[in-house]
Motif scaffolding. Sequence first.
Motif, PDB file in Angstrom:
ATOM      1  N   THR A 185       0.844  -1.196   0.000  1.00 11.67           N
ATOM      2  CA  THR A 185       0.000   0.000   0.000  1.00 11.67           C
ATOM      3  C   THR A 185       0.882   1.250   0.000  1.00 11.67           C
ATOM      4  N   ALA A 186       0.277   2.356  -0.342  1.00 14.36           N
ATOM      5  CA  ALA A 186       0.994   3.632  -0.288  1.00 14.36           C
ATOM      6  C   ALA A 186       1.425   3.903   1.148  1.00 14.36           C
ATOM      7  N   ASP A 187       0.559   3.570   2.109  1.00 11.79           N
ATOM      8  CA  ASP A 187       0.894   3.776   3.528  1.00 11.79           C
ATOM      9  C   ASP A 187       2.179   3.043   3.906  1.00 11.79           C
ATOM     10  N   GLU A 188       2.289   1.786   3.475  1.00 16.18           N
ATOM     11  CA  GLU A 188       3.489   0.992   3.789  1.00 16.18           C
ATOM     12  C   GLU A 188       4.735   1.623   3.165  1.00 16.18           C
ATOM     13  N   ARG A 189       4.618   2.057   1.903  1.00 16.19           N
ATOM     14  CA  ARG A 189       5.772   2.659   1.224  1.00 16.19           C
ATOM     15  C   ARG A 189       6.155   3.985   1.892  1.00 16.19           C
ATOM     16  N   ILE A 190       5.160   4.760   2.275  1.00 17.17           N
ATOM     17  CA  ILE A 190       5.424   6.042   2.936  1.00 17.17           C
ATOM     18  C   ILE A 190       6.157   5.806   4.257  1.00 17.17           C
ATOM     19  N   GLU A 191       5.727   4.809   5.022  1.00 15.94           N
ATOM     20  CA  GLU A 191       6.418   4.483   6.282  1.00 15.94           C
ATOM     21  C   GLU A 191       7.875   4.128   6.027  1.00 15.94           C
ATOM     22  N   LYS A 192       8.121   3.269   5.022  1.00 13.40           N
ATOM     23  CA  LYS A 192       9.499   2.865   4.693  1.00 13.40           C
ATOM     24  C   LYS A 192      10.336   4.081   4.286  1.00 13.40           C
ATOM     25  N   LEU A 193       9.758   4.936   3.448  1.00 15.09           N
ATOM     26  CA  LEU A 193      10.489   6.125   3.002  1.00 15.09           C
ATOM     27  C   LEU A 193      10.777   7.068   4.172  1.00 15.09           C
ATOM     28  N   ALA A 194       9.809   7.214   5.076  1.00 15.26           N
ATOM     29  CA  ALA A 194      10.000   8.082   6.246  1.00 15.26           C
ATOM     30  C   ALA A 194      11.178   7.582   7.077  1.00 15.26           C
ATOM     31  N   ILE A 195      11.294   6.270   7.227  1.00 13.52           N
ATOM     32  CA  ILE A 195      12.408   5.678   7.981  1.00 13.52           C
ATOM     33  C   ILE A 195      13.724   5.919   7.234  1.00 13.52           C
ATOM     34  N   ILE A 202      19.391  13.517  10.751  1.00 13.61           N
ATOM     35  CA  ILE A 202      19.684  14.803  11.395  1.00 13.61           C
ATOM     36  C   ILE A 202      19.596  15.974  10.417  1.00 13.61           C
ATOM     37  N   LYS A 203      19.886  15.736   9.136  1.00 16.72           N
ATOM     38  CA  LYS A 203      19.887  16.812   8.146  1.00 16.72           C
ATOM     39  C   LYS A 203      18.584  16.903   7.350  1.00 16.72           C
ATOM     40  N   THR A 204      17.666  15.984   7.583  1.00 16.40           N
ATOM     41  CA  THR A 204      16.449  15.948   6.777  1.00 16.40           C
ATOM     42  C   THR A 204      15.204  15.888   7.651  1.00 16.40           C
ATOM     43  N   GLN A 205      14.267  16.776   7.368  1.00 13.22           N
ATOM     44  CA  GLN A 205      12.966  16.721   8.041  1.00 13.22           C
ATOM     45  C   GLN A 205      11.960  16.195   7.034  1.00 13.22           C
ATOM     46  N   VAL A 206      11.297  15.106   7.411  1.00  9.77           N
ATOM     47  CA  VAL A 206      10.309  14.494   6.533  1.00  9.77           C
ATOM     48  C   VAL A 206       8.914  14.932   6.972  1.00  9.77           C
ATOM     49  N   TYR A 207       8.125  15.353   5.982  1.00  7.73           N
ATOM     50  CA  TYR A 207       6.723  15.688   6.200  1.00  7.73           C
ATOM     51  C   TYR A 207       5.896  14.703   5.388  1.00  7.73           C
ATOM     52  N   VAL A 208       4.760  14.304   5.913  1.00  9.04           N
ATOM     53  CA  VAL A 208       3.876  13.403   5.182  1.00  9.04           C
ATOM     54  C   VAL A 208       2.523  14.080   5.028  1.00  9.04           C
ATOM     55  N   ALA A 209       2.083  14.219   3.772  1.00 10.77           N
ATOM     56  CA  ALA A 209       0.786  14.829   3.495  1.00 10.77           C
ATOM     57  C   ALA A 209      -0.248  13.726   3.347  1.00 10.77           C
ATOM     58  N   PHE A 225       4.415   9.503  12.862  1.00 10.31           N
ATOM     59  CA  PHE A 225       4.926  10.220  14.039  1.00 10.31           C
ATOM     60  C   PHE A 225       6.016   9.386  14.697  1.00 10.31           C
ATOM     61  N   GLY A 226       5.815   8.069  14.720  1.00 11.47           N
ATOM     62  CA  GLY A 226       6.787   7.161  15.324  1.00 11.47           C
ATOM     63  C   GLY A 226       8.113   7.147  14.587  1.00 11.47           C
ATOM     64  N   GLN A 227       8.105   7.546  13.327  1.00 11.07           N
ATOM     65  CA  GLN A 227       9.335   7.572  12.524  1.00 11.07           C
ATOM     66  C   GLN A 227      10.006   8.947  12.579  1.00 11.07           C
ATOM     67  N   GLY A 228       9.436   9.869  13.335  1.00  4.36           N
ATOM     68  CA  GLY A 228      10.022  11.209  13.442  1.00  4.36           C
ATOM     69  C   GLY A 228       9.569  12.160  12.348  1.00  4.36           C
ATOM     70  N   ALA A 229       8.642  11.720  11.536  1.00  2.00           N
ATOM     71  CA  ALA A 229       8.134  12.582  10.465  1.00  2.00           C
ATOM     72  C   ALA A 229       7.029  13.476  11.022  1.00  2.00           C
ATOM     73  N   LEU A 230       6.803  14.581  10.345  1.00  2.00           N
ATOM     74  CA  LEU A 230       5.725  15.490  10.719  1.00  2.00           C
ATOM     75  C   LEU A 230       4.620  15.376   9.685  1.00  2.00           C
ATOM     76  N   ARG A 231       3.412  15.667  10.114  1.00  2.00           N
ATOM     77  CA  ARG A 231       2.282  15.487   9.218  1.00  2.00           C
ATOM     78  C   ARG A 231       1.779  16.827   8.698  1.00  2.00           C
ATOM     79  N   LYS A 232       1.277  16.783   7.480  1.00  2.00           N
ATOM     80  CA  LYS A 232       0.513  17.900   6.916  1.00  2.00           C
ATOM     81  C   LYS A 232      -0.808  17.280   6.505  1.00  2.00           C
ATOM     82  N   SER A 233      -1.897  17.810   7.020  1.00  5.13           N
ATOM     83  CA  SER A 233      -3.192  17.270   6.610  1.00  5.13           C
ATOM     84  C   SER A 233      -3.458  17.701   5.166  1.00  5.13           C
ATOM     85  N   ALA A 234      -4.401  17.036   4.532  1.00  3.38           N
ATOM     86  CA  ALA A 234      -4.770  17.390   3.160  1.00  3.38           C
ATOM     87  C   ALA A 234      -5.200  18.855   3.103  1.00  3.38           C
TER      88      ALA A 234
END
Length: 170
Positions: free
Chosen positions: A80-90, A95-102, A113-122
């Motif tokens: 699923t896209a969710d699974e791929r997004i989790e893998k990419l977030a990890i 330290i040099k990259t901030q990941v946001y997930v829309a 959130f558990g992977q240290g990524a920040l969320r942007k709602s739609a």
Amino acid sequence: MNNVLLVDGYNIIGAWPELRDLRDKDLSAARDRLIEIMAEYQAFTGYRVIVIFDAHFVQGIERKYKNYKVEVIFTRENETADERIEKLAIQLNNIKTQVYVATSDFTEQWAIFGQGALRKSARELYNETQYIDKEIEKKVKKQINKKPISKIPLSEEVAEIFEKWRRGKL
């Protein structure tokens, strides 16, 4: 710091009115429009943008390609896209990259959130893209209203020399 925006493609398409209407007529056109909007977002913000689509809407195996310099990923058949997004977030989070997930998928939000990524709602992403559109429009109008005195852009110094020459004072 590098910023990366991972976009849950079909989630965003389903959440934005313009894209949802387009999806109901032509899913491919809705995907293309989202990618186009994300290209403007990327150009304006400097973020690296990766749009992820579930493969079950598209025949074939996993595909990656670049469109308008935006990275586009269609997941593997049983991923699923969710699974791929989790893998990419990890993979991308450091330290040099901030990941946001829309996404507006609440289950996915907790996982990222558990992977240290920040969320942007739609809705947040939609509001940002609307703001960016207005800013681009302002810049374009400013450029149009800035009519050059000469067809060839000249420095002030060279323009003065030409003006003196034109008046016969050189």
